[in-house]
Design an enzyme around this catalytic site. Structure first.
Site, PDB file in Angstrom:
ATOM      1  N   ASP A  13       0.872  -1.184   0.000  1.00  0.00           N
ATOM      2  CA  ASP A  13       0.000   0.000   0.000  1.00  0.00           C
ATOM      3  C   ASP A  13       0.901   1.224   0.000  1.00  0.00           C
ATOM      4  O   ASP A  13       0.909   1.992   0.938  1.00  0.00           O
ATOM      5  CB  ASP A  13      -0.954  -0.007   1.197  1.00  0.00           C
ATOM      6  CG  ASP A  13      -0.241  -0.122   2.536  1.00  0.00           C
ATOM      7  OD1 ASP A  13       0.934  -0.561   2.573  1.00  0.00           O
ATOM      8  OD2 ASP A  13      -0.853   0.218   3.572  1.00  0.00           O
ATOM      9  N   HIS A 245       9.165  -0.777   9.690  1.00  0.00           N
ATOM     10  CA  HIS A 245       8.132  -1.811   9.583  1.00  0.00           C
ATOM     11  C   HIS A 245       8.295  -2.653   8.312  1.00  0.00           C
ATOM     12  O   HIS A 245       8.623  -3.841   8.370  1.00  0.00           O
ATOM     13  CB  HIS A 245       6.745  -1.164   9.595  1.00  0.00           C
ATOM     14  CG  HIS A 245       6.424  -0.372  10.807  1.00  0.00           C
ATOM     15  ND1 HIS A 245       6.540  -0.873  12.081  1.00  0.00           N
ATOM     16  CD2 HIS A 245       5.972   0.904  10.947  1.00  0.00           C
ATOM     17  CE1 HIS A 245       6.168   0.046  12.955  1.00  0.00           C
ATOM     18  NE2 HIS A 245       5.831   1.134  12.288  1.00  0.00           N
TER      19      HIS A 245
END
Length: 313
Positions: A13, A245
């Protein structure tokens, strides 16, 4: 000894940490990025595809990019995280237009590639660093998907640590908890890279400065967006450092960072105040939950990004 080539499908994303993860992967010589799907999360799936194709173009690379699900299963896209990733997902940095996205929806591209590689000597690995909607749709299209692919590495969840969008939930799982539940319990050879470990490894302003100092448009863009990403994390953690992340999940999927794992079945809470919570379960398919990683992970990721071949202005 030569490291075997990993055919990899990336589902993303594309926000700031996705962009860093993509740049990292493009420099790993034994990773063959054969397809990319986009999903709504940090930004909407169409904008994520625009960002992804732009970054690929800045590296002179051509990889099929397919737009995936706009809305989560049974729900409506909530508008992303512009306060974290900027209105365009990449810190407000303007990127040059890349090639057009592929015509296939992301889930169909994933299934087609999985079937193709299952017939060959090396199955397709999958790295998912956004909400898991596309993977859940792919499971509906091809229930044998867990058998067809190799390792599925997911950045998501907060298992024994607090969440980041609620006290108990991490953003990727929270954004489509039903999809996460279906994927985590489907029987994949699954490695989960949750907040429990990603918060342990970070970039700071010095890393952004190093990227900008490289001088080419790609790394200037990455450095600029990293500084803006750190701006947000300073408001949360009160230090100018941002967790790695998605890049950490990418480095684990590529085999360049050794993880410490704790094996447990997992489930996802889909209702109520704990919506999106990733919880150990009494039974079900075992998931390798990463709880630690090499101290040098940030160095590995940084060095790959700094040495990546990019198109110079």
């Amino acid at each position: 000894m030569t490291t075997p080539t990993i055919p990899l499908f990336l589902d993303c994303d594309t926000g700031v940490d996705d962009a860093l993860a993509l740049a990292y992967l493009l420099d790993v010589p034994h990773v063959d990025l054969v397809g990319i799907g986009t999903v709504s999360g940090n930004t909407d799936s169409t904008t994520a595809a625009v960002n992804t194709t732009a970054l690929l173009g800045m590296c002179g690379r051509s990889v099929p990019v397919a737009v995936g699900a706009h809305d989560p299963l049974g729900g409506v896209y909530g508008g992303g995280a512009p306060h974290v990733h900027g209105a365009n997902g990449v810190g407000g940095v303007d990127l040059p237009a890349g090639l057009a996205a592929a015509e296939d929806p992301a889930a169909e591209l994933l299934v087609r590639l999985a079937r193709s590689y299952a017939a060959g000597p090396r199955r397709l690995d999958v790295l998912a660093i956004g909400p898991l909607t596309n993977l859940a749709v792919a499971l509906e299209l091809e229930p044998r998907l867990p058998e067809l692919v190799g390792t599925l590495t997911i950045m998501g969840g907060a298992v024994w640590e607090p969440g980041n969008v609620s006290p108990v939930a991490e953003a990727n799982v929270h954004n489509d908890a039903e999809a996460a539940r279906r994927v985590l319990t489907a029987g994949f050879d699954l490695v989960l890279v949750p907040l429990d470990v990603t918060r342990q490894h970070r970039f700071d302003d010095a890393d952004g400065d190093r990227f900008i100092a490289a001088g080419d448009p790609l790394r200037v863009a990455l450095g600029t967006m990293l500084h803006r990403y750190i701006d947000f994390y300073e408001t949360v953690d009160h230090v100018r450092r941002a967790p790695l992340h998605d890049p950490l999940a990418a480095a684990i999927a590529a085999g360049e960072v050794e993880p410490t794992v704790r094996e447990t079945p997992l489930d996802v809470v889909v209702d109520g105040a704990e919506h999106g919570r990733t919880v150990p379960a009494a039974q079900g398919p075992v998931v390798q939950v990463v709880v630690g990683a090499d101290d040098a992970a940030a160095d590995v990721i940084r060095n790959r990004i700094l040495q990546l071949d990019a198109v110079h202005a």
